[in-house]
Every structure is written in structure tokens, then in C-alpha cells.
Design an enzyme around this catalytic site. Structure first.
Site, PDB file in Angstrom:
ATOM      1  N   ASP A 283      -7.549   7.721  -7.510  1.00 34.40           N
ATOM      2  CA  ASP A 283      -6.588   7.813  -6.413  1.00 34.40           C
ATOM      3  C   ASP A 283      -5.533   8.833  -6.807  1.00 34.40           C
ATOM      4  OD1 ASP A 283      -7.777   5.844  -4.794  1.00 34.40           O
ATOM      5  OD2 ASP A 283      -6.752   4.241  -5.886  1.00 34.40           O
TER       6      ASP A 283
ATOM      7  N   ASP B  61     -10.449   6.833   1.017  1.00 33.44           N
ATOM      8  CA  ASP B  61      -9.693   5.721   1.608  1.00 33.44           C
ATOM      9  C   ASP B  61      -9.176   6.111   2.996  1.00 33.44           C
ATOM     10  OD1 ASP B  61     -10.020   4.320  -0.795  1.00 33.44           O
ATOM     11  OD2 ASP B  61      -8.102   5.007  -1.592  1.00 33.44           O
TER      12      ASP B  61
END
Length: 161
Positions: free
Chosen positions: A114, A128
Site C-alpha cells: 500500500d 483497492d
């Protein structure tokens, strides 16, 4: 004869490539925890997430991979079944690419990279974002256009032999 899902495949592959490339670039440029402030409310910060949403289930890597793999297969099957509904092209491509992108990370790296960070929210990545946008577009499609127009229904019917 059914048309091959060329548009769906190309769009999904382009989205998946963008997700994977962004994670490779971030992983090469930033060490875990390092960040680059881009705007006062946005920064790039490399984080490795072994769990699912918000870091839940960190210790369940094999289970997460198995469930994620099953979800990707179901989404691919659904995308192929619904491929003639043009209003589902983007939602299905986003859902498949996002789910597959994070699954690839889990299998290859043991977790998801991330790197997009905004205040008061956990770091996330393109995959995401794809999933959230895909679900939103799918919900809009189901709420506002529940039935395909009659012309599309006729396209989906196989001609008699």
C-alpha cells in the site's frame, strides 16, 4: 456465436498492469515506512499489509489467499457471463483487476504493498481503489438501470442453429 470478451480482457489487463507497475515503482523507490509528501493532504508512504481491510486478519495469510483466489475466479466467471452488457464493462474490469492485483501481491510478497496515504485513513493502493470504484459503479448500475434495454436482451440470445 458469442463474441470474445476482447474489450473486457484488454481493459482488465491495462488496469492490472498499472496496479502492478505502481507497486513495483514504489517498492524500488521507498523503503518500508518511508514517505514522500506530495500535497499537504496526500503523501506516498510504503506500507506492507499482510491482512485484509484495515489490517484485519494479519495472521491468516493462507486463508486470505484461498478466499481471494476464489473471489477472483467468481468475478472472472461473472464478468464473462455479463460481458455483453456494456454498462458492466468498467465495473467488472475494475473488480477483477483490483482483486487479482492484490492476490498477486499476496502470493508473491506475502502481503499487499500500500502506498497512497490521506489523513485519517489507512494507506491503500490502486487495486483497492479499483475495487471501491467498481463496487460503486456496479451499485449504480443495479439501482438505476436494473434491466438491460430490449436491444441488449436480443443481443444476448443465441441465434437458432
Amino acid at each position: 456465436m458469442r463474441r470474445p470478451p476482447v474489450k473486457l480482457l484488454l481493459l482488465t489487463l491495462c488496469l492490472l498492469a498499472a496496479d502492478q507497475l505502481s507497486k513495483i515503482v514504489v517498492s524500488q523507490r521507498l523503503k518500508l515506512g518511508d514517505f514522500v509528501q506530495v500535497l499537504p493532504f496526500f503523501r506516498l508512504q510504503r506500507v506492507q499489509n499482510q491482512g485484509i481491510a484495515f489490517g484485519m486478519m494479519n495472521e491468516r495469510g493462507a486463508l486470505i489467499i484461498a478466499v481471494s483466489g476464489a473471489i477472483v475466479l467468481v468475478l472472472v466467471a461473472a464478468a464473462l457471463i455479463m460481458r455483453n452488457d456494456r454498462r458492466l464493462l468498467w465495473p467488472m474490469a475494475l473488480l477483477v483487476a483490483g482483486s487479482a492485483g492484490n492476490l498477486i501481491d499476496r502470493v508473491l510478497n506475502g502481503g499487499v504493498t500500500d502506498f497512497l496515504q490521506v489523513p485519517h485513513w489507512p494507506a491503500f493502493n490502486l487495486a483497492d481503489s479499483y475495487i471501491v470504484i467498481g463496487v460503486g459503479l456496479l451499485a449504480l448500475r443495479l439501482i438505476f438501470w436494473p434491466k438491460p434495454p430490449a436491444s441488449e436482451e436480443r443481443e444476448n440470445v443465441e441465434p437458432p442453429p
